[in-house]
Scaffold this motif. Structure first.
Motif, mmCIF file in Angstrom:
data_model
loop_
_atom_site.group_PDB
_atom_site.id
_atom_site.type_symbol
_atom_site.label_atom_id
_atom_site.label_comp_id
_atom_site.label_asym_id
_atom_site.label_seq_id
_atom_site.Cartn_x
_atom_site.Cartn_y
_atom_site.Cartn_z
ATOM 1 N N LYS A 141 0.827 -1.207 0.000
ATOM 2 C CA LYS A 141 0.000 0.000 0.000
ATOM 3 C C LYS A 141 0.859 1.255 0.000
ATOM 4 O O LYS A 141 0.562 2.222 -0.690
ATOM 5 N N GLN A 142 1.955 1.242 0.787
ATOM 6 C CA GLN A 142 2.844 2.397 0.840
ATOM 7 C C GLN A 142 3.504 2.630 -0.506
ATOM 8 O O GLN A 142 3.617 3.770 -0.973
ATOM 9 N N THR A 143 3.928 1.544 -1.166
ATOM 10 C CA THR A 143 4.566 1.652 -2.481
ATOM 11 C C THR A 143 3.591 2.216 -3.506
ATOM 12 O O THR A 143 3.936 3.095 -4.298
ATOM 13 N N ILE A 144 2.353 1.713 -3.493
ATOM 14 C CA ILE A 144 1.318 2.202 -4.418
ATOM 15 C C ILE A 144 1.039 3.675 -4.165
ATOM 16 O O ILE A 144 0.903 4.469 -5.102
ATOM 17 N N LYS A 145 0.996 4.064 -2.878
ATOM 18 C CA LYS A 145 0.749 5.461 -2.515
ATOM 19 C C LYS A 145 1.854 6.357 -3.068
ATOM 20 O O LYS A 145 1.590 7.415 -3.638
ATOM 21 N N GLU A 146 3.111 5.934 -2.907
ATOM 22 C CA GLU A 146 4.236 6.716 -3.406
ATOM 23 C C GLU A 146 4.197 6.825 -4.929
ATOM 24 O O GLU A 146 4.449 7.895 -5.491
ATOM 25 N N GLU A 147 3.867 5.715 -5.601
ATOM 26 C CA GLU A 147 3.817 5.715 -7.058
ATOM 27 C C GLU A 147 2.741 6.672 -7.570
ATOM 28 O O GLU A 147 2.933 7.380 -8.558
ATOM 29 N N LYS A 148 1.587 6.698 -6.897
ATOM 30 C CA LYS A 148 0.507 7.592 -7.307
ATOM 31 C C LYS A 148 0.914 9.042 -7.152
ATOM 32 O O LYS A 148 0.626 9.881 -8.012
ATOM 33 N N ILE A 149 1.606 9.360 -6.052
ATOM 34 C CA ILE A 149 2.055 10.728 -5.822
ATOM 35 C C ILE A 149 3.050 11.149 -6.888
ATOM 36 O O ILE A 149 2.986 12.248 -7.439
ATOM 37 N N ILE A 150 3.991 10.265 -7.216
ATOM 38 C CA ILE A 150 4.997 10.574 -8.224
ATOM 39 C C ILE A 150 4.349 10.765 -9.592
ATOM 40 O O ILE A 150 4.722 11.657 -10.363
ATOM 41 N N GLU A 151 3.338 9.920 -9.913
ATOM 42 C CA GLU A 151 2.646 10.039 -11.196
ATOM 43 C C GLU A 151 1.967 11.394 -11.341
ATOM 44 O O GLU A 151 1.934 11.991 -12.409
ATOM 45 N N LYS A 152 1.407 11.910 -10.247
ATOM 46 C CA LYS A 152 0.660 13.159 -10.280
ATOM 47 C C LYS A 152 1.547 14.387 -10.051
ATOM 48 O O LYS A 152 1.070 15.508 -10.108
ATOM 49 N N LYS A 153 2.813 14.190 -9.786
ATOM 50 C CA LYS A 153 3.673 15.288 -9.360
ATOM 51 C C LYS A 153 3.817 16.344 -10.448
ATOM 52 O O LYS A 153 4.095 16.045 -11.596
ATOM 53 N N THR A 154 3.627 17.569 -10.038
ATOM 54 C CA THR A 154 3.873 18.708 -10.915
ATOM 55 C C THR A 154 4.777 19.673 -10.178
ATOM 56 O O THR A 154 4.699 19.810 -8.948
ATOM 57 N N PHE A 155 5.632 20.330 -10.916
ATOM 58 C CA PHE A 155 6.572 21.257 -10.305
ATOM 59 C C PHE A 155 6.041 22.682 -10.398
ATOM 60 O O PHE A 155 5.300 23.026 -11.322
ATOM 61 N N PRO A 156 6.409 23.532 -9.454
ATOM 62 C CA PRO A 156 5.922 24.919 -9.493
ATOM 63 C C PRO A 156 6.497 25.661 -10.692
ATOM 64 O O PRO A 156 7.600 25.363 -11.149
ATOM 65 N N LYS A 157 5.737 26.627 -11.186
ATOM 66 C CA LYS A 157 6.215 27.463 -12.279
ATOM 67 C C LYS A 157 7.113 28.545 -11.697
ATOM 68 O O LYS A 157 6.681 29.358 -10.880
ATOM 69 N N LEU A 158 8.360 28.540 -12.120
ATOM 70 C CA LEU A 158 9.322 29.520 -11.631
ATOM 71 C C LEU A 158 9.510 30.598 -12.689
ATOM 72 O O LEU A 158 9.966 30.322 -13.797
ATOM 73 N N GLU A 159 9.136 31.809 -12.333
ATOM 74 C CA GLU A 159 9.257 32.911 -13.271
ATOM 75 C C GLU A 159 10.727 33.286 -13.458
ATOM 76 O O GLU A 159 11.518 33.235 -12.512
ATOM 77 N N PRO A 160 11.109 33.664 -14.680
ATOM 78 C CA PRO A 160 12.511 34.032 -14.924
ATOM 79 C C PRO A 160 12.861 35.362 -14.264
ATOM 80 O O PRO A 160 11.978 36.143 -13.891
ATOM 81 N N ASN A 161 14.154 35.581 -14.121
ATOM 82 C CA ASN A 161 14.676 36.846 -13.579
ATOM 83 C C ASN A 161 14.181 37.143 -12.166
ATOM 84 O O ASN A 161 13.904 38.291 -11.806
ATOM 85 N N ARG A 162 14.035 36.090 -11.396
ATOM 86 C CA ARG A 162 13.688 36.234 -9.984
ATOM 87 C C ARG A 162 14.700 35.459 -9.142
ATOM 88 O O ARG A 162 15.403 34.580 -9.642
ATOM 89 N N TYR A 163 14.761 35.791 -7.855
ATOM 90 C CA TYR A 163 15.530 34.970 -6.932
ATOM 91 C C TYR A 163 14.769 33.674 -6.684
ATOM 92 O O TYR A 163 13.573 33.704 -6.369
ATOM 93 N N ASN A 164 15.447 32.553 -6.802
ATOM 94 C CA ASN A 164 14.848 31.267 -6.449
ATOM 95 C C ASN A 164 15.156 30.975 -4.978
ATOM 96 O O ASN A 164 16.322 30.832 -4.597
ATOM 97 N N VAL A 165 14.097 30.909 -4.171
ATOM 98 C CA VAL A 165 14.256 30.731 -2.729
ATOM 99 C C VAL A 165 13.724 29.355 -2.334
ATOM 100 O O VAL A 165 12.527 29.078 -2.447
ATOM 101 N N ASP B 162 7.720 20.507 -2.980
ATOM 102 C CA ASP B 162 7.754 20.801 -4.418
ATOM 103 C C ASP B 162 8.815 19.971 -5.132
ATOM 104 O O ASP B 162 8.609 19.506 -6.253
ATOM 105 N N TYR B 163 9.960 19.809 -4.483
ATOM 106 C CA TYR B 163 11.076 19.075 -5.086
ATOM 107 C C TYR B 163 11.643 18.073 -4.089
ATOM 108 O O TYR B 163 11.686 18.332 -2.880
ATOM 109 N N ASN B 164 12.069 16.940 -4.624
ATOM 110 C CA ASN B 164 12.787 15.934 -3.847
ATOM 111 C C ASN B 164 14.263 16.066 -4.218
ATOM 112 O O ASN B 164 14.654 15.744 -5.337
ATOM 113 N N TYR B 165 15.077 16.555 -3.294
ATOM 114 C CA TYR B 165 16.481 16.805 -3.640
ATOM 115 C C TYR B 165 17.295 15.525 -3.841
ATOM 116 O O TYR B 165 18.421 15.578 -4.329
#
Length: 250
Positions: free
Chosen positions: A24-48, A103-106
Motif C-alpha cells: 500500500k505504501q509503495t502504491i501510494k508513493e507511485e501515485k504521488i509521483i505520477e501526479k507530481k507537478t513542479f511549481p512554475k518559476l518565473e525568470p529573472n527572480r531569486y529562487n528561494v 515541491d522538489y525531492n532533492y
C-alpha cells in the motif's frame, strides 16, 4: 502442539499484514509521483528554497515564506520564487501537525538553481537530523553556488554541521546557544541578538522573530521602502534600528 500452531499462524498473519502495508505504501508513493507537478518559476527572480522535513516548526517556515512570497506583489524589484525541497515526495508533517507536500525531492529531482536557501528549525536539528549525510551534502552543494544561506532557530545547527559557518559569526534560538557552543566549540556564536548577517549568511533566533530576519534580507536587497511595504502588508511593525541584530562588515 496447539500452542505451536497458534504461534506459526500468528507469525504468518503478521507477515502477510506487513507485506500488504508495504505494498500500500509503495502504491501510494507511485501515485504521488505520477501526479507530481513542479511549481512554475518565473525568470529573472531569486529562487528561494525552503528545506523542510518531518518535525519542521511552523513559524520558522511560514514567517520567511510569507515575507518572501509577498515580494511577487511589489513592482520594479527582482521578486522571489518560493518553493520547498525535501528528501521525499510524500507529505511531510510539521511539529504542529500540518502536512506539506514538497515541491522538489532533492534526492531524485532535477533542481532549479537556488539563490537563497532557508533552513527552518525542525524537531531533531540538534540530534538525528545532523546524521543525515544526504541532507548535509545537499546543503554543501547549495552553499557552493547560493547568494544567501539563511537559518532560523536551530536550523543554524544544520548549517554548522555542514561546515559552512566555520568562519562565520552566527546565532540561534536563545536557550540553545550554549548547546551549539558545546557542539561546535570553534564557532563564533553570539547572544543577545535576534539575527546576525555575516557575508552571505543570515542566522536568526527564530520563532516570531523569523519575520524580522526575513524583512532584514528584503531591506538589504530592495531598500527600506519595500521592506516597510512588506511588513505593512502583514501588519508587522518594522524598524530595523529597533531590532537587536549584528551585521559583520569584512
Amino acid at each position: 502442539m496447539k500452542n505451536f500452531i497458534l504461534v506459526l499462524l500468528t507469525l504468518f498473519l503478521f507477515g502477510c499484514t506487513q507485506v500488504q502495508q508495504e505494498k500500500k505504501q509503495t502504491i501510494k508513493e507511485e501515485k504521488i509521483i505520477e501526479k507530481k507537478t513542479f511549481p512554475k518559476l518565473e525568470p529573472n527572480r531569486y529562487n528561494v528554497a525552503f528545506l523542510i522535513m518531518d518535525g519542521t516548526y511552523n513559524t520558522e517556515f511560514t514567517a520567511p515564506y510569507d515575507i518572501f512570497q509577498h515580494t511577487q506583489y511589489r513592482k520594479n524589484i527582482k521578486q522571489m520564487n518560493v518553493f520547498t525541497v525535501a528528501n521525499t515526495d510524500l507529505p511531510i508533517t510539521t511539529f504542529e501537525g500540518v502536512k506539506i507536500i514538497p515541491d522538489y525531492n532533492y534526492l531524485k529531482d532535477s533542481l532549479p538553481h537556488i539563490d537563497i536557501l532557508v533552513v527552518p528549525s525542525a524537531e531533531h536539528h540538534l540530534d538525528t537530523d545532523l546524521d543525515d549525510h544526504a541532507m548535509i551534502e545537499f546543503i554543501k552543494q547549495v552553499d557552493s553556488k547560493a547568494t544567501f544561506m539563511t537559518s532560523h532557530c536551530d536550523g543554524a545547527f544544520v548549517l554548522a554541521k555542514a561546515g559552512v559557518l566555520d568562519t562565520i559569526v552566527s546565532t540561534t534560538f536563545p536557550s540553545d546557544i550554549d548547546k551549539m557552543r558545546a557542539m561546535f566549540p570553534k564557532l563564533d556564536i553570539r547572544k543577545e541578538v535576534l539575527f546576525v548577517h555575516d557575508g552571505k549568511y543570515i542566522t536568526s533566533a527564530g520563532g516570531a522573530k523569523s519575520f524580522e530576519a526575513a524583512l532584514y534580507l528584503c531591506e538589504f536587497l530592495y531598500g527600506p521602502e519595500i521592506a516597510q511595504s512588506l511588513a505593512g502588508g502583514l501588519v508587522i511593525d518594522w524598524k530595523l534600528e529597533d531590532v537587536p541584530h549584528l551585521v559583520i562588515n569584512k
